[in-house]
Structures are given as structure tokens and as C-alpha cells.
Scaffold this active site. Structure first.
Site, PDB file in Angstrom:
ATOM      1  N   HIS A  61       0.844  -1.210   0.000  1.00 28.48           N
ATOM      2  CA  HIS A  61       0.000   0.000   0.000  1.00 28.48           C
ATOM      3  C   HIS A  61       0.876   1.255   0.000  1.00 28.48           C
ATOM      4  CE1 HIS A  61      -4.181   1.538   1.256  1.00 28.48           C
ATOM      5  NE2 HIS A  61      -3.524   2.503   0.671  1.00 28.48           N
ATOM      6  N   HIS A  63       1.794   5.053  -2.129  1.00 26.89           N
ATOM      7  CA  HIS A  63       1.481   6.075  -3.141  1.00 26.89           C
ATOM      8  C   HIS A  63       2.803   6.668  -3.624  1.00 26.89           C
ATOM      9  CE1 HIS A  63      -2.848   6.013  -2.208  1.00 26.89           C
ATOM     10  NE2 HIS A  63      -2.436   5.748  -0.975  1.00 26.89           N
ATOM     11  N   ASP A 306       0.759   2.488   3.788  1.00 24.80           N
ATOM     12  CA  ASP A 306      -0.076   3.562   3.222  1.00 24.80           C
ATOM     13  C   ASP A 306       0.752   4.853   3.107  1.00 24.80           C
ATOM     14  OD1 ASP A 306      -2.070   4.970   2.054  1.00 24.80           O
ATOM     15  OD2 ASP A 306      -3.456   4.900   3.745  1.00 24.80           O
TER      16      ASP A 306
HETATM   17  O1  DOR Z   1      -4.711   9.502   3.985  1.00 27.56           O
HETATM   18  C1  DOR Z   1      -4.796   9.026   2.863  1.00 27.56           C
HETATM   19  N1  DOR Z   1      -4.059   9.493   1.844  1.00 27.56           N
HETATM   20  N2  DOR Z   1      -5.644   8.017   2.654  1.00 27.56           N
HETATM   21  C2  DOR Z   1      -5.914   7.550   1.421  1.00 27.56           C
HETATM   22  O2  DOR Z   1      -6.684   6.627   1.290  1.00 27.56           O
HETATM   23  C3  DOR Z   1      -5.282   8.166   0.236  1.00 27.56           C
HETATM   24  C4  DOR Z   1      -3.996   8.798   0.612  1.00 27.56           C
HETATM   25  C5  DOR Z   1      -3.414   9.693  -0.463  1.00 27.56           C
HETATM   26  O3  DOR Z   1      -3.409   9.298  -1.624  1.00 27.56           O
HETATM   27  O4  DOR Z   1      -2.924  10.764  -0.125  1.00 27.56           O
END
Ligand code: DOR
Length: 425
Positions: A61, A63, A306
Site C-alpha cells: 500500500h 502512493h 499507506d
Molecule cells: O490519507 C490518505 N491518503 N488516505 C488515502 O486513502 C489516500 C492517501 C493519499 O493518496 O494521499
């Protein structure tokens, strides 16, 4: 290159091993894993007394923000942060700009990764076009282009019929479906956990029910379609009995949480600290405790970062306007080690949650220390303490509530891609 790692604690969930011994690596492959290895030939020795030797972590997970938001992160910097965090494989979420809802974007990510990445990158594509929750993407073509799974992460597929069809369609292609469990009708405009602090700070709350309702719906659809679903970043106590029920029913699912949900509470946002604004939001001490117990019980069996980088442009502004998310690649391991220190997980179980189970979710063979495997090895000092400063952070963005806080546990060396990385700082 021949390397002998001596007298470390070897922890390999792929073989259910936890013992003190030696690891021999030659030309990027594991050549021996024994209590004691003596060799006569010339060899580089790494003394690993009191250190842990593990396969590289697998973070499902992340980004990476490329394409489209490269001022926050890109494939080069994100994967460098991963390397420093001991994560040698990662799956990147599709909420890029444009979103990864077409084979062209998937291929672009893979091409950039081939050029720039420090670790292995697996792209996750969108479930629906433009993540709008309406029209399903072309799973077959996405898989062919290299997508490892599908998710609308950042958004829940609100329409149950669309989600059911997505699950049935994904079955044909053997693609894991990853759900961001949040009923947007309940959470819309929400900033932090709904409760004492949202009332005190005058910020709109995100109720626990936004997560619970989404989890229950997804589990029911997984049951009906008999299709595996992975529930991302769970944060609440209330979902736990439903996970237990789903296990008893034999519903095909796995659940994930992130270190911030078993480490921090909503209190972090008390001073309108945007670094602690995240989605789902940080919850209460009771939730933190329940998440740890769910990990212990095996109801939640994947830990992911995340990693959500945002620059000062998105964070050093009014709370309501700030973007949710925190970086997490370099804090994944030190924070997760607290679960061992506090007695919730054994080291082997933790390794399972950080290496073996995430690999299973993606349907890939887990990194392993088996003889003959490619060497993807991390050497960790679980006891080393340090202050997590901006200089240590390899990510382009520094948005973490752990900035300048003390962390315990550090990746010291990595043996990967026929190289030895010495990660001193
Ligand atoms: O806090 C978050 N940021 N939760 C998410 O699901 C997406 C993520 C983001 O892409 O910044």
C-alpha cells in the site's frame, strides 16, 4: 560477490524459520542457510550478532505519486525511501494524475520503474474509470500490461452493484481486489475521527460507521461472489467482530492495517496538526488496542505503510484544506517492531505480516531465504534508537507526525540485486 552473514537471528516466514545462524550468498543467490557455515574460499564476512536477518519486506500500500504529482514524490525517491525502510518490493496505488485506469498508465509506471526504481514495483490499477465508481476498467488489458491487482484506493466503490460486478469480473483474471473501506455519504467533508476531539476542535467528524458499513458490505459481496477481497487500512474496533464472523463463515478475505493505526490516537490532531490528518482518521485508544489484539488473533494479517506523501503546499495550510496522508516507508518496520516489544506478535509472526501475507495477497512468490532463492536480504538492528530527522527521510515529502521523534529499530544493511547496501546515517 560472495558474502557470509554470521551469527544473526535468521527469521524467514516462507520456511517458518527463526534461529541463530549463518547465511551464505553468492552471485545474488542464497547458497547456504545453516547454524554454522565455514568456508575456505575468500569471502566478505558480515558480523550479525544481535541483528535480525530477514527477506526484504513487501509493502502492498504505497502512493508513489508518479505520474502527475512529482513534486510530492516520484518513483525514484519513493523507492529509495522503500529501500531504506527494508522494503524491497512494493505495490503502488492508482490514484495518480491521471489515475492508473488504462494499460498506457500501467506501462508508463513499469517503464519508469525499470529506469529509476531502487526496488521492485508492482502497479495496482483502478477498479473503475477515473475512480468514479461507475464504469469498470478493462481488467484483462490492465493485467496484460502488468497490473498486479485492482483498487480505487482513496475512494470506496460506493455502488454495490458495480462492486459486485467488479468482483465477478476480477475472478476471470485472478486479480486481487483491494477495497478502501469508507462510506463517503457518512464521511463527506470529515476531517478527523468523529467524537470528543471533532466537537472540541469544531471539525467535521468521520464516524466509525463509515468504515464498518463499508467492511460489512464488502464481506457480504465477497461471500456472495466467492471472490477474494483485501480490506485496506482498517482503523476501528467496531469492524473486528465482523472480521471474526467472516473468518468463521470462510469468506475469502484478508485485512490490513498500518502502523499509525496501532501507534497513534486522534489526540495527535489536538493542535490542528495537519501531519496527523490521514484517511481513515486516527481513532481512539480503544481502537488502537483493538487493532493490536486483532493482529494478535490473526484477524488482521497484513501490515502496510499507506505511504502518502504530501508537500508543504498541501500540509502547511488550514486543517480543512490540508490533504490527508502521511509518509510511512521508513517507519513501517520500527513502528511494527513495537508489536513484538509489547508481546502482541512474535518476530516470526511479524515477518509473516510484513513479507509472506502481503505477497500472498498479490499472488506473488514471497521473498525467501531458501537455498537457491534470489538474495533479497535485509539486516536489521531491532534495538538501535535514533531521532527520525528530515535528513534521514529519503522521501521527497517529509509529512510525518514522527518527524524528530525517537524511533527504535533500523535497517543496517541490504543484500539485493547482487549488491551490498550499507545504510549508515
Ligand atoms: O490519507 C490518505 N491518503 N488516505 C488515502 O486513502 C489516500 C492517501 C493519499 O493518496 O494521499
Amino acid at each position: 560477490m560472495r558474502v557470509l552473514v554470521k551469527k544473526g537471528r535468521i527469521i524467514d516466514p516462507s520456511q517458518n524459520l527463526d534461529f541463530v545462524g549463518d547465511l551464505l550468498i553468492e552471485e545474488g543467490k542464497i547458497l547456504g542457510i545453516e547454524k554454522n557455515i565455514e568456508i575456505k574460499e575468500k569471502v566478505e564476512v558480515i558480523e550479525a550478532k544481535d541483528l535480525w536477518i530477514l527477506p526484504g519486506l513487501v509493502d502492498i500500500h504505497v502512493h508513489l505519486r508518479e505520474p502527475g504529482e512529482e513534486w510530492k514524490e516520484d518513483i525514484e525517491t519513493g523507492t529509495k525511501a522503500a529501500l531504506y525502510g527494508g522494503i524491497l518490493r512494493l505495490a503502488c496505488m492508482p490514484n495518480t494524475k491521471p489515475p492508473n485506469d488504462s494499460p498506457e498508465v500501467t506501462k508508463y509506471i513499469l517503464e519508469r520503474a525499470l529506469e529509476k526504481a531502487h526496488v521492485k514495483v508492482y502497479p495496482i490499477a483502478c477498479i473503475t474509470k477515473n475512480q468514479e465508481g461507475k464504469e469498470i476498467t478493462e481488467f484483462g488489458r490492465l493485467k496484460k500490461a502488468g497490473a498486479i491487482g485492482i483498487s480505487d484506493d482513496g475512494k470506496w466503490v460506493q455502488n454495490s452493484d458495480v462492486m459486485k460486478r467488479a468482483l465477478l469480473y476480477a475472478k476471470n483474471f485472478d486479480l486481487p481486489v483491494i477495497s478502501h473501506c469508507e462510506d463517503i455519504n457518512l464521511s463527506k467533508g470529515g476531517q478527523i475521527n468523529e467524537g470528543y476531539f471533532s466537537a472540541k476542535l469544531g471539525l467535521k467528524g468521520i464516524p466509525v460507521s463509515a468504515e464498518t458499513i463499508a467492511v460489512i458490505r464488502d464481506l457480504i459481496l465477497a461471500k456472495e461472489t466467492k471472490k477474494f477481497i483485501h480490506l485496506a487500512h482498517l482503523s476501528t474496533k467496531e469492524v473486528i467482530p465482523f472480521l471474526r464472523w467472516a473468518k468463521e463463515e470462510g469468506i475469502p478475505f484478508t485485512a490490513e492495517t498500518c502502523p499509525h493505526y496501532f501507534t497513534l490516537t486522534e489526540k495527535e490532531v489536538e493542535n490542528y496538526n495537519t501531519l496527523a490528518k490521514v484517511n481513515p482518521p486516527l481513532r481512539t485508544q480503544k481502537d488502537v488496542e483493538a487493532i493490536k489484539l486483532a493482529l494478535k488473533e490473526g484477524l488482521i494479517e497484513v501490515i502496510a505503510s499507506d505511504h502518502a506523501p504530501h508537500s508543504p503546499l498541501e500540509k502547511e495550510i488550514e486543517f480543512e484544506l490540508a490533504s490527508p496522508g502521511m509518509i510511512g516507508l521508513q517507519t513501517l518496520l520500527p513502528l511494527s517492531l513495537n508489536l513484538v516489544r509489547e508481546g502482541y506478535l512474535t518476530p516470526l509472526k511479524l515477518a509473516e505480516y510484513l513479507i509472506l501475507n502481503p505477497s500472498k495477497v498479490l499472488g506473488i512468490e514471497a521473498p525467501s531465504l531458501k537455498k537457491g532463492s534470489l538474495a533479497e536480504v535485509i539486516i536489521v538492528d531491532p534495538e538501535e534508537e535514533y531521532i527520525f530527522t528530515e535528513e534521514i527521510i529519503q522521501s521527497k515529502s517529509k509529512n510525518t507526525p514522527f518527524l524528530n521523534k525517537k524511533l527504535k529499530g533500523r535497517v543496517k544493511k541490504i543484500i539485493f540485486n547482487k549488491k551490498i547496501f550499507d545504510l549508515s546515517f
